[in-house]
Design an enzyme around this catalytic site. Structure first.
Site, PDB file in Angstrom:
ATOM      1  N   GLY A   1      -7.796   5.082  18.125  1.00 11.09           N
ATOM      2  CA  GLY A   1      -8.915   5.412  17.246  1.00 11.09           C
ATOM      3  C   GLY A   1      -9.497   4.220  16.506  1.00 11.09           C
ATOM      4  O   GLY A   1     -10.269   4.380  15.578  1.00 11.09           O
ATOM      5  N   LEU A   2      -9.130   2.989  16.914  1.00  9.98           N
ATOM      6  CA  LEU A   2      -9.709   1.803  16.270  1.00  9.98           C
ATOM      7  C   LEU A   2     -10.673   1.100  17.224  1.00  9.98           C
ATOM      8  O   LEU A   2     -11.003  -0.060  17.061  1.00  9.98           O
ATOM      9  CB  LEU A   2      -8.603   0.844  15.813  1.00  9.98           C
ATOM     10  CG  LEU A   2      -7.568   1.420  14.843  1.00  9.98           C
ATOM     11  CD1 LEU A   2      -6.504   0.377  14.506  1.00  9.98           C
ATOM     12  CD2 LEU A   2      -8.223   1.918  13.557  1.00  9.98           C
ATOM     13  N   SER A   3     -11.062   1.814  18.282  1.00  3.41           N
ATOM     14  CA  SER A   3     -12.086   1.331  19.213  1.00  3.41           C
ATOM     15  C   SER A   3     -11.654   0.186  20.116  1.00  3.41           C
ATOM     16  O   SER A   3     -12.402  -0.775  20.319  1.00  3.41           O
ATOM     17  CB  SER A   3     -13.336   0.886  18.456  1.00  3.41           C
ATOM     18  OG  SER A   3     -14.111   1.984  18.204  1.00  3.41           O
ATOM     19  N   SER A   4     -10.473   0.302  20.694  1.00  5.03           N
ATOM     20  CA  SER A   4     -10.059  -0.744  21.634  1.00  5.03           C
ATOM     21  C   SER A   4     -11.002  -0.790  22.835  1.00  5.03           C
ATOM     22  O   SER A   4     -11.278  -1.867  23.379  1.00  5.03           O
ATOM     23  CB  SER A   4      -8.613  -0.520  22.081  1.00  5.03           C
ATOM     24  OG  SER A   4      -8.432   0.799  22.538  1.00  5.03           O
TER      25      SER A   4
ATOM     26  N   ASP B   1     -19.345   2.839  17.460  1.00  6.61           N
ATOM     27  CA  ASP B   1     -18.306   1.829  17.703  1.00  6.61           C
ATOM     28  C   ASP B   1     -18.913   0.518  18.204  1.00  6.61           C
ATOM     29  O   ASP B   1     -18.612  -0.558  17.710  1.00  6.61           O
ATOM     30  CB  ASP B   1     -17.282   2.350  18.721  1.00  6.61           C
ATOM     31  CG  ASP B   1     -16.618   3.622  18.237  1.00  6.61           C
ATOM     32  OD1 ASP B   1     -16.749   3.943  17.046  1.00  6.61           O
ATOM     33  OD2 ASP B   1     -15.974   4.299  19.057  1.00  6.61           O
TER      34      ASP B   1
HETATM   35  C1  GLA Z   1     -15.401   7.919  18.678  1.00  6.93           C
HETATM   36  C2  GLA Z   1     -16.773   7.694  19.304  1.00  6.93           C
HETATM   37  C3  GLA Z   1     -17.830   7.453  18.222  1.00  6.93           C
HETATM   38  C4  GLA Z   1     -17.792   8.542  17.139  1.00  6.93           C
HETATM   39  C5  GLA Z   1     -16.359   8.762  16.654  1.00  6.93           C
HETATM   40  C6  GLA Z   1     -16.242   9.937  15.715  1.00  6.93           C
HETATM   41  O1  GLA Z   1     -14.952   6.750  18.061  1.00  6.93           O
HETATM   42  O2  GLA Z   1     -16.742   6.607  20.188  1.00  6.93           O
HETATM   43  O3  GLA Z   1     -19.110   7.376  18.822  1.00  6.93           O
HETATM   44  O4  GLA Z   1     -18.376   9.725  17.594  1.00  6.93           O
HETATM   45  O5  GLA Z   1     -15.459   8.978  17.726  1.00  6.93           O
HETATM   46  O6  GLA Z   1     -16.927   9.693  14.537  1.00  6.93           O
END
Ligand code: GLA
Length: 390
Positions: free
Chosen positions: A126-129, A174
């Site tokens: 959930g930290l956008s790897s 992200d």
């Molecule tokens: C993921 C998605 C984002 C966003 C979040 C929830 O990170 O990549 O675009 O929708 O979930 O806020």
């Protein structure tokens, strides 16, 4: 870091001339969750954990990709003419997808590439790897091939790669923060217009502490796409009666007036979250601007409850971490961040209490869940680019 990357690059590709270095951060979203695909606002910041890349152009028409995080896959080799998604390439589909998208957008890639990646973000937490490896690939290609493409276009291209190549229907948050992040600032983004504004983060002797549930995420992509569909269905019901383009245009009062237009009870809850969360984000940005950290923390807590009760994307691991945090001394606010279904929470904790906070939660979480969480203290950094530090 550059020396270390170069040494590894040499070990893998047996070559060391003309190597360049890049970094893309990960992100924490402070508030505004599941609003970016509903035309609402988000308020993320870029963090010092992220993805490093060492790369050089070659004379062949071949792409060679290696990740220190997935050494068992070895060097993945593909021809510049065969970039289609391939399940067995696993992690390498992210950089491959970016190259595929660049070619489709008309950028002329006529020379091959060797890239070695190293990431210190926990994967799938959930930290956008994934957006981080996408964006580091986009900036390295722009730089090595001298393409005339600006950051906003790289951001849109990365999001399109995730949607059309990887198959996750994510919003733009992200990629946007990873491209546009600014040291010690959060970024308020209106996902409808893409207008944005930086707000200085001043937490007055408190810090952002990230906690990873260490839960494997599993089915999250399909549940994410399902939430998105439920919001879209709710919007269709509303649009029969009032003229709006996205849920981001509604305020709480209007939602209360029109909620019975939404026929499905579950969709009604999803829409409620999207509307209230968007408004909370605007209030939280104001609170941060005027230094009202207490109010900011209160809105964070409210956001978590809404994600738990109305959007239903938390689960026992995230709820346990957040509820434990809420019970601790020195905690200003705590909530899940990112898509949910596992992944991370973050809390704003007064510096003098951080040590106790980590020790106590580590022990109590393990007692309840059976394994330990991990903790990271976040530094807020600039967005993706060439690595300037040695
Ligand atoms: C993921 C998605 C984002 C966003 C979040 C929830 O990170 O990549 O675009 O929708 O979930 O806020």
């Amino acid at each position: 870091m550059r020396e270390k990357l170069l040494k590894d690059f040499e070990d893998i590709f047996e070559y060391s001339d003309n190597v360049e270095y890049y970094f893309a951060p990960g992100r924490v979203n402070l508030i505004g969750e599941h609003t970016d695909y509903n035309g609402g606002h988000v308020f993320p910041c870029a963090i010092s954990l992220g993805t490093y890349a060492a790369a050089r152009k070659t004379d062949e028409k071949i792409i060679r990709l290696y990740s220190k995080n997935f050494q068992n896959f070895g060097v993945i080799e593909v021809s510049l003419d065969e970039l289609d998604y391939d399940k067995k390439h696993d992690w390498a589909n992210y950089p491959k997808g970016i190259i595929w998208s660049m070619k489709r957008a008309g950028y002329k890639l006529d020379q091959g590439l060797e890239v070695m990646f190293y990431g210190n973000l926990p994967n799938g937490a959930g930290l956008s790897s994934s957006a981080s490896i996408e964006m580091v690939t986009a900036v390295l290609i722009k730089d090595l091939y001298n393409f005339n493409i600006d950051m906003q276009d790289m951001i849109k291209l990365s999001q399109a790669t995730e949607n059309n190549y990887i198959g996750v229907n994510c919003g733009i948050m992200d990629q946007f923060i990873i491209g546009m992040g600014k040291k010690n600032h959060a970024l308020l983004l209106d996902t409808n217009s893409l207008n944005y504004e930086y707000v200085k983060i001043n937490l007055e002797k408190a810090s952002i502490v990230i906690a990873n549930t260490n839960k494997r995420r599993g089915l999250s992509d399909s549940k994410y796409n399902e939430r998105r569909r439920q919001c879209e269905e709710g919007l269709i019901d509303i649009k029969k009666y009032i003229d709006i383009q996205s849920l981001g245009e509604l305020d709480e009062e209007t939602y209360r007036d029109i909620k019975n237009l939404i026929s499905d009870e579950i969709n009604k809850k999803r829409v409620k979250h999207a509307v209230y969360e968007n408004r909370r984000t605007l209030k939280a940005k104001k609170a941060l601007e005027i230094g009202d950290i207490k109010e900011f923390g209160r809105l964070m807590n409210e956001s978590h409850s809404s994600l738990r009760d109305d959007y239903e994307v938390t689960g026992v691991e995230l709820d346990t971490l957040v509820e434990l945090a809420w019970s601790k001394k020195g905690v200003i606010g705590s909530r899940m961040t990112g898509a949910g279904f596992g992944g991370c929470t973050f809390s704003i904790v007064k510096d003098e209490y951080i040590e106790d906070f980590i020790n106590d939660i580590e022990r109590e979480y393990k007692e309840k869940i059976g394994y330990k969480p991990s903790f990271y203290i976040a530094k807020i950094v600039d967005g993706a680019g060439k690595l300037c530090t040695p």
